[in-house]
Design an enzyme around this catalytic site. Structure first.
Site, PDB file in Angstrom:
ATOM      1  N   PRO A  36       4.733   1.048  -6.630  1.00 36.55           N
ATOM      2  CA  PRO A  36       4.205   1.025  -7.232  1.00 36.55           C
ATOM      3  C   PRO A  36       2.328   1.699  -7.301  1.00 36.55           C
ATOM      4  O   PRO A  36       2.349   1.162  -5.604  1.00 36.55           O
ATOM      5  CB  PRO A  36       4.403   0.207  -8.230  1.00 36.55           C
ATOM      6  CG  PRO A  36       5.331  -0.187  -6.981  1.00 36.55           C
ATOM      7  CD  PRO A  36       5.723   0.136  -6.565  1.00 36.55           C
ATOM      8  N   ASN A  37       1.610   2.228  -7.601  1.00 33.59           N
ATOM      9  CA  ASN A  37       0.346   2.337  -7.317  1.00 33.59           C
ATOM     10  C   ASN A  37       0.312   3.644  -6.547  1.00 33.59           C
ATOM     11  O   ASN A  37      -1.229   3.800  -6.100  1.00 33.59           O
ATOM     12  CB  ASN A  37      -0.513   1.003  -6.942  1.00 33.59           C
ATOM     13  CG  ASN A  37      -0.248  -0.085  -8.137  1.00 33.59           C
ATOM     14  OD1 ASN A  37      -0.780   0.566  -8.825  1.00 33.59           O
ATOM     15  ND2 ASN A  37       0.315  -1.686  -7.294  1.00 33.59           N
ATOM     16  N   ARG A  88      -7.061   5.017  -4.428  1.00 32.56           N
ATOM     17  CA  ARG A  88      -6.301   3.532  -4.135  1.00 32.56           C
ATOM     18  C   ARG A  88      -7.866   3.616  -3.263  1.00 32.56           C
ATOM     19  O   ARG A  88      -6.864   3.405  -2.248  1.00 32.56           O
ATOM     20  CB  ARG A  88      -5.382   3.314  -4.269  1.00 32.56           C
ATOM     21  CG  ARG A  88      -5.117   1.879  -4.084  1.00 32.56           C
ATOM     22  CD  ARG A  88      -3.918   2.100  -4.663  1.00 32.56           C
ATOM     23  NE  ARG A  88      -3.399   0.298  -4.281  1.00 32.56           N
ATOM     24  CZ  ARG A  88      -1.555   0.207  -3.538  1.00 32.56           C
ATOM     25  NH1 ARG A  88      -0.549   1.360  -3.294  1.00 32.56           N
ATOM     26  NH2 ARG A  88      -1.382  -0.968  -2.832  1.00 32.56           N
ATOM     27  N   TYR A 140      -5.746   3.224   2.639  1.00 31.23           N
ATOM     28  CA  TYR A 140      -4.377   3.995   2.403  1.00 31.23           C
ATOM     29  C   TYR A 140      -5.219   5.298   2.176  1.00 31.23           C
ATOM     30  O   TYR A 140      -4.243   6.276   2.504  1.00 31.23           O
ATOM     31  CB  TYR A 140      -3.928   3.799   0.729  1.00 31.23           C
ATOM     32  CG  TYR A 140      -3.723   2.872   0.710  1.00 31.23           C
ATOM     33  CD1 TYR A 140      -4.288   1.867   0.341  1.00 31.23           C
ATOM     34  CD2 TYR A 140      -2.931   2.250   1.097  1.00 31.23           C
ATOM     35  CE1 TYR A 140      -3.645   0.616  -0.500  1.00 31.23           C
ATOM     36  CE2 TYR A 140      -1.445   1.161   1.096  1.00 31.23           C
ATOM     37  CZ  TYR A 140      -2.594   0.404   0.110  1.00 31.23           C
ATOM     38  OH  TYR A 140      -1.502  -0.524  -0.317  1.00 31.23           O
ATOM     39  N   ASN A 171       8.943   5.270   0.314  1.00 38.20           N
ATOM     40  CA  ASN A 171       7.993   3.841   0.676  1.00 38.20           C
ATOM     41  C   ASN A 171       7.911   2.828  -1.105  1.00 38.20           C
ATOM     42  O   ASN A 171       7.034   3.248  -1.394  1.00 38.20           O
ATOM     43  CB  ASN A 171       5.867   4.682   0.147  1.00 38.20           C
ATOM     44  CG  ASN A 171       5.053   3.620   0.474  1.00 38.20           C
ATOM     45  OD1 ASN A 171       5.245   2.612   0.726  1.00 38.20           O
ATOM     46  ND2 ASN A 171       3.880   4.059   1.036  1.00 38.20           N
ATOM     47  N   ALA A 230       4.546  -2.314  -3.134  1.00 33.36           N
ATOM     48  CA  ALA A 230       4.683  -3.575  -3.605  1.00 33.36           C
ATOM     49  C   ALA A 230       6.579  -4.539  -3.737  1.00 33.36           C
ATOM     50  O   ALA A 230       6.497  -5.213  -3.258  1.00 33.36           O
ATOM     51  CB  ALA A 230       3.946  -4.251  -4.157  1.00 33.36           C
ATOM     52  N   GLU A 265      11.708   3.423   5.742  1.00 34.84           N
ATOM     53  CA  GLU A 265      11.030   2.710   5.051  1.00 34.84           C
ATOM     54  C   GLU A 265       9.862   3.022   5.765  1.00 34.84           C
ATOM     55  O   GLU A 265       9.550   2.823   7.168  1.00 34.84           O
ATOM     56  CB  GLU A 265      11.666   0.901   5.380  1.00 34.84           C
ATOM     57  CG  GLU A 265       9.979   0.467   4.503  1.00 34.84           C
ATOM     58  CD  GLU A 265      10.039  -1.364   5.685  1.00 34.84           C
ATOM     59  OE1 GLU A 265      11.184  -1.561   6.128  1.00 34.84           O
ATOM     60  OE2 GLU A 265       9.001  -1.970   5.038  1.00 34.84           O
ATOM     61  N   HIS A 312       4.639   3.383   5.314  1.00 29.97           N
ATOM     62  CA  HIS A 312       4.013   2.331   4.564  1.00 29.97           C
ATOM     63  C   HIS A 312       3.175   3.344   5.124  1.00 29.97           C
ATOM     64  O   HIS A 312       2.582   3.064   6.670  1.00 29.97           O
ATOM     65  CB  HIS A 312       3.982   0.629   4.965  1.00 29.97           C
ATOM     66  CG  HIS A 312       5.060   0.319   4.630  1.00 29.97           C
ATOM     67  ND1 HIS A 312       5.093  -0.016   3.001  1.00 29.97           N
ATOM     68  CD2 HIS A 312       6.332  -0.042   5.857  1.00 29.97           C
ATOM     69  CE1 HIS A 312       6.271  -0.651   2.820  1.00 29.97           C
ATOM     70  NE2 HIS A 312       7.427  -0.773   4.561  1.00 29.97           N
ATOM     71  N   ARG A 352      -2.131  -6.717   7.843  1.00 32.95           N
ATOM     72  CA  ARG A 352      -3.073  -7.062   6.861  1.00 32.95           C
ATOM     73  C   ARG A 352      -2.407  -8.828   6.507  1.00 32.95           C
ATOM     74  O   ARG A 352      -2.223  -8.841   6.971  1.00 32.95           O
ATOM     75  CB  ARG A 352      -2.198  -6.053   5.788  1.00 32.95           C
ATOM     76  CG  ARG A 352      -2.700  -4.640   6.070  1.00 32.95           C
ATOM     77  CD  ARG A 352      -2.102  -3.435   4.825  1.00 32.95           C
ATOM     78  NE  ARG A 352      -3.334  -3.589   3.421  1.00 32.95           N
ATOM     79  CZ  ARG A 352      -2.115  -3.559   2.824  1.00 32.95           C
ATOM     80  NH1 ARG A 352      -1.797  -2.676   2.247  1.00 32.95           N
ATOM     81  NH2 ARG A 352      -2.949  -3.366   1.021  1.00 32.95           N
TER      82      ARG A 352
HETATM   83  C1  DHK Z   1       1.411   0.944  -0.335  1.00 29.17           C
HETATM   84  C2  DHK Z   1       1.711  -0.367  -1.124  1.00 29.17           C
HETATM   85  O1  DHK Z   1       1.412   0.155  -2.124  1.00 29.17           O
HETATM   86  C3  DHK Z   1       1.154  -1.898  -0.275  1.00 29.17           C
HETATM   87  O2  DHK Z   1       2.228  -2.638  -2.064  1.00 29.17           O
HETATM   88  C4  DHK Z   1       2.000  -1.622   0.555  1.00 29.17           C
HETATM   89  C5  DHK Z   1       1.768   0.576   1.570  1.00 29.17           C
HETATM   90  C6  DHK Z   1       1.202  -0.927   1.711  1.00 29.17           C
HETATM   91  C7  DHK Z   1       1.908   1.125   2.368  1.00 29.17           C
HETATM   92  O3  DHK Z   1       0.555   0.955   2.934  1.00 29.17           O
HETATM   93  O4  DHK Z   1       2.367   2.348   2.126  1.00 29.17           O
HETATM   94  O5  DHK Z   1       2.323  -2.980   1.093  1.00 29.17           O
END
Ligand code: DHK
Length: 148
Positions: free
Chosen positions: A11-12, A19, A24, A73, A76, A97, A99, A106
């Site tokens: 998500p997101n 974002r 990011y 990835n 959340a 995995e 990120h 964080r």
């Molecule tokens: C991306 C997200 O959306 C967060 O919820 C993770 C991860 C970190 C990233 O760093 O790609 O905690």
């Protein structure tokens, strides 16, 4: 014909580039896909993103049955979803995995992954460029298994 590498994004991540760029970066999801496809070379790649947990579960099941490696990835869901964890526990091939950010630097809520114990490897903090390195590592892991 070797099965594709699957890249699944939670998500997101569809909002990458807009974002929290201080966390990011400015790379968009479309640019991340291009990074992955470039790193995949002649390997077939399935690249997906969803904000719906049921869809992520269904795609993990599809990867279990039809992939040679998985780069995920979970965003959340890394920290919240036992459903995603349970699905990934079934995954039988190399699994990274990933990120973009260093989740360990964080807020504490980002420090306990439900996924890491079931992953072949974990990458965090490289920025979006790390997706390409993760794909190259998975290609080597697939080859290692083939020649073993
Ligand atoms: C991306 C997200 O959306 C967060 O919820 C993770 C991860 C970190 C990233 O760093 O790609 O905690």
């Amino acid at each position: 014909m070797p099965k594709p590498i699957h890249v699944l994004n939670g998500p997101n991540l569809n909002r990458l580039g807009r974002r929290e760029p201080e966390i990011y970066g400015s790379t968009t999801l479309a640019e991340v896909e291009a990074i992955c496809r470039d790193a995949a070379g002649e390997c077939e790649l399935v690249f997906r993103q969803t904000n719906a947990e049921f869809q992520m579960i269904d795609w993990i099941h599809e990867a279990i049955d039809d992939s040679s490696a998985l780069l995920i990835n979970p965003a959340a869901w890394t920290f919240t979803s036992m459903a995603v964890m349970d699905a990934l526990k079934m995954y039988p091939h190399p699994l990274i995995e990933f990120h973009i950010s260093n989740v360990h630097r964080r807020e504490p809520i980002y420090h306990k992954s439900l996924v890491s114990a079931h992953a072949t490897a974990v990458m965090a903090g490289t920025g979006a460029r790390g997706y390409g390195h993760a794909i190259r590592i998975l290609r080597e892991m697939i080859e290692d298994r083939r020649v073993a």
